[in-house]
Design a protein around this motif. Structure first.
Motif, PDB file in Angstrom:
ATOM      1  N   SER A 195      -2.477   3.966  17.599  1.00 42.24           N
ATOM      2  CA  SER A 195      -3.557   3.069  17.198  1.00 42.24           C
ATOM      3  C   SER A 195      -3.119   1.602  17.206  1.00 42.24           C
ATOM      4  CB  SER A 195      -4.047   3.453  15.796  1.00 42.24           C
ATOM      5  OG  SER A 195      -5.048   2.582  15.350  1.00 42.24           O
ATOM      6  N   MET A 241       0.952   4.023  -2.933  1.00 37.27           N
ATOM      7  CA  MET A 241       0.595   5.420  -2.658  1.00 37.27           C
ATOM      8  C   MET A 241       1.729   6.371  -3.013  1.00 37.27           C
ATOM      9  SD  MET A 241      -2.491   5.756  -1.805  1.00 37.27           S
ATOM     10  CE  MET A 241      -2.450   7.446  -1.150  1.00 37.27           C
ATOM     11  N   ALA A 262       1.165  11.053  10.260  1.00 35.57           N
ATOM     12  CA  ALA A 262       0.888   9.638  10.004  1.00 35.57           C
ATOM     13  C   ALA A 262       1.611   8.745  11.017  1.00 35.57           C
ATOM     14  CB  ALA A 262       1.302   9.273   8.582  1.00 35.57           C
ATOM     15  N   ILE A 312       0.835  -1.201   0.000  1.00 31.21           N
ATOM     16  CA  ILE A 312       0.000   0.000   0.000  1.00 31.21           C
ATOM     17  C   ILE A 312       0.868   1.250   0.000  1.00 31.21           C
ATOM     18  CG2 ILE A 312      -1.579   1.384   1.411  1.00 31.21           C
ATOM     19  CD1 ILE A 312      -2.915  -1.178   2.277  1.00 31.21           C
ATOM     20  N   LEU A 323      -3.113   0.578   8.480  1.00 29.98           N
ATOM     21  CA  LEU A 323      -2.939   0.548   7.022  1.00 29.98           C
ATOM     22  C   LEU A 323      -3.188   1.923   6.422  1.00 29.98           C
ATOM     23  CD1 LEU A 323      -4.686  -2.843   6.145  1.00 29.98           C
ATOM     24  CD2 LEU A 323      -2.232  -2.357   6.188  1.00 29.98           C
ATOM     25  N   LEU A 324      -4.170   2.647   6.945  1.00 25.20           N
ATOM     26  CA  LEU A 324      -4.454   3.999   6.461  1.00 25.20           C
ATOM     27  C   LEU A 324      -3.267   4.922   6.721  1.00 25.20           C
ATOM     28  CD1 LEU A 324      -6.438   6.036   5.250  1.00 25.20           C
ATOM     29  CD2 LEU A 324      -7.357   6.404   7.562  1.00 25.20           C
ATOM     30  N   CYS A 325      -2.661   4.794   7.885  1.00 23.25           N
ATOM     31  CA  CYS A 325      -1.490   5.617   8.209  1.00 23.25           C
ATOM     32  C   CYS A 325      -0.334   5.316   7.258  1.00 23.25           C
ATOM     33  CB  CYS A 325      -1.060   5.373   9.654  1.00 23.25           C
ATOM     34  SG  CYS A 325      -2.164   6.063  10.896  1.00 23.25           S
ATOM     35  N   CYS A 326      -0.152   4.048   6.923  1.00 27.59           N
ATOM     36  CA  CYS A 326       0.907   3.687   5.977  1.00 27.59           C
ATOM     37  C   CYS A 326       0.621   4.280   4.601  1.00 27.59           C
ATOM     38  CB  CYS A 326       1.039   2.166   5.886  1.00 27.59           C
ATOM     39  SG  CYS A 326       1.744   1.410   7.377  1.00 27.59           S
ATOM     40  N   ALA A 327      -0.647   4.316   4.225  1.00 31.99           N
ATOM     41  CA  ALA A 327      -1.024   4.917   2.938  1.00 31.99           C
ATOM     42  C   ALA A 327      -0.730   6.413   2.933  1.00 31.99           C
ATOM     43  CB  ALA A 327      -2.508   4.659   2.668  1.00 31.99           C
ATOM     44  N   VAL A 328      -1.094   7.097   4.014  1.00 28.84           N
ATOM     45  CA  VAL A 328      -0.827   8.538   4.111  1.00 28.84           C
ATOM     46  C   VAL A 328       0.673   8.797   4.102  1.00 28.84           C
ATOM     47  CG1 VAL A 328      -1.046  10.578   5.586  1.00 28.84           C
ATOM     48  CG2 VAL A 328      -2.987   9.019   5.302  1.00 28.84           C
ATOM     49  N   THR A 343      -7.129  -1.395  10.371  1.00 30.45           N
ATOM     50  CA  THR A 343      -7.559  -0.462   9.321  1.00 30.45           C
ATOM     51  C   THR A 343      -6.850   0.870   9.460  1.00 30.45           C
ATOM     52  OG1 THR A 343      -9.744  -1.507   9.211  1.00 30.45           O
ATOM     53  CG2 THR A 343      -9.528   0.709   8.292  1.00 30.45           C
ATOM     54  N   MET A 344      -6.771   1.383  10.687  1.00 29.90           N
ATOM     55  CA  MET A 344      -6.113   2.670  10.907  1.00 29.90           C
ATOM     56  C   MET A 344      -4.616   2.579  10.630  1.00 29.90           C
ATOM     57  SD  MET A 344      -6.372   5.827  11.574  1.00 29.90           S
ATOM     58  CE  MET A 344      -8.091   5.897  12.127  1.00 29.90           C
TER      59      MET A 344
END
Length: 412
Positions: free
Chosen positions: A312, A274, A305, A270, A319-324, A316-317
């Motif tokens: 967290s 990104m 991030a 991811i 993975l979202l942080c890794c995306a950001v 989900t959070m």
């Protein structure tokens, strides 16, 4: 004024876009073989020869440090042997390196291969790519750089899995030889046909035509080192990349206890994906932005991030942080040429890029080691990644500092 300012850079018929294609392919293979592929070499050379991991890792460190020394002299090489010759030398060196990696039998050959790889970085790396694109583009420079440097990320996404797949089916030696052949077949023609300076002028030889004699650039590295604008660009980039390298290398080790090995691997995918999206997105409008403000925003987004990542435990959070975080990874090598062109100027561009890349490379090489050391000393990654948050915020603050008088006078 560069030649690009007199033409429509938005037109697909503009020759500069063919130069971007050549640079994309150069970055694809240079980063694919020279950076992301080193994990493959580590595993396969240990398996084939029984060499300890520390031996191969030390060769990698040696290569990165040697590269950081050699790129300082990129402007001298461009002036003395020319752009196309330098790139072809880099291609030959990288090809010789990968062939030697496939055929080597003794440890000294490993260091020779990695030394040749450093020569490849000098001829096909970020400094040369940024310098040639800087000469072809003015209004669409940011987009051109973003597209070309996406080749670097694609090298990791495509070439490494391809090497692993080929190794499983035909063996490491044949896989490396086949991939090397593909590189030569794809890169050599586009370099010979497309690469060159616009309007037969070289920005590193005082604007002389290619038929005239080249001289070493008059903009000395000593002058650049004494310039505050240069340091307020180089230092924050070096600090941010140090934190970035530290997190990237330790990402799986940090995430695996929280979300498992497969999910940690997915997080890496991811983040890499990104990075491509981030470069493309920024490239579409970065030419209308202040590069220092955009750079500071990218560094701050990485700090945020990482901070949320530490707070967290939700998969989900995380993975979202890794995306950001990944959204800004690739742009750390896009901002320096934009800032250098605007504040230091075209006349000293190659010298400033070479010196800046060298400093950043040497500093950032310590990132993984520092994060690992702090982690070992404290028993967890919390303090180590919190340190990366602070480093990103400090870097963002420094890059926003604008000396009263920039180094643009160097180009006059």
């Amino acid at each position: 004024m560069i030649a690009a300012s007199r033409v429509d850079e938005s037109s697909l018929h503009y020759r500069g876009w063919r130069v971007v294609l050549a640079c994309f392919l150069m970055a694809f293979f240079m980063f694919g073989f020279g950076l992301y592929g080193q994990g493959v070499y580590l595993a396969e050379l240990q398996r084939a020869h029984g060499w300890p991991g520390t031996l191969v890792s030390a060769a990698s460190t040696f290569s990165f440090l040697l590269t950081s020394v050699l790129v300082v002299f990129t402007d001298d090489l461009l002036a003395r042997i020319g752009l196309r010759s330098l790139i072809l030398c880099g291609l030959a060196a990288l090809g010789a390196s990968t062939v030697l990696l496939a055929l080597m039998q003794t440890p000294w050959q490993l260091y020779l291969a990695y030394s040749l790889m450093s020569v490849g970085w000098t001829g096909m790396g970020t400094v040369v790519i940024a310098t040639v694109l800087n000469s072809w583009f003015e209004r669409r420079r940011g987009l051109a750089l973003s597209l070309a440097f996406n080749g670097a990320t694609c090298g990791g996404i495509v070439l490494v899995p391809l090497l692993l797949s080929l190794t499983a089916s035909i063996g490491f030696r044949s896989a490396m030889l086949a991939a090397t052949m593909a590189m030569v077949v794809l890169v050599l023609p586009v370099v010979v046909v497309f690469i060159g300076w616009p309007a037969a002028t070289s920005p590193v030889s005082g604007g002389r035509t290619s038929g005239g004699s080249s001289t070493v650039p008059s903009h000395s590295r000593k002058t650049l080192l004494a310039n505050a604008a240069f340091w307020t660009m180089v230092l924050p980039i070096a600090i941010a990349v140090l934190a970035q390298m530290g997190f990237i290398i330790h990402q799986v080790s940090f995430l695996e206890p929280l979300i498992g090995r497969s999910a940690a691997g997915f997080a890496v995918t991811i983040m890499a994906g990104m990075a491509v999206v981030g470069r493309l997105s920024l490239g579409l409008f970065v030419d209308r932005l202040d590069p220092r403000l955009a750079c500071a925003a990218s560094m701050t987004s990485q700090a945020v991030a990482l901070f949320v990542l530490l707070q967290s435990t939700s998969p989900t959070m995380l993975l979202l942080c890794c995306a950001v975080y990944g959204f800004s990874i690739g742009n750390m090598i896009t901002f320096p040429p934009l800032i250098i062109q605007r504040e230091i100027g075209a006349g000293a561009f190659a010298a400033a890029m070479g010196l800046g890349t060298s400093i950043s490379g040497i500093v950032s090489a310590f990132g993984p080691g520092i994060v690992g050391l702090v982690r070992s000393a404290t028993g967890s990654y919390t303090t180590a990644l919190a340190m990366c948050v602070v480093l990103d915020l400090v870097a963002a603050g420094i890059v926003l500092w604008r000396p009263g008088r920039t180094a643009k006078v160097l180009a006059s």
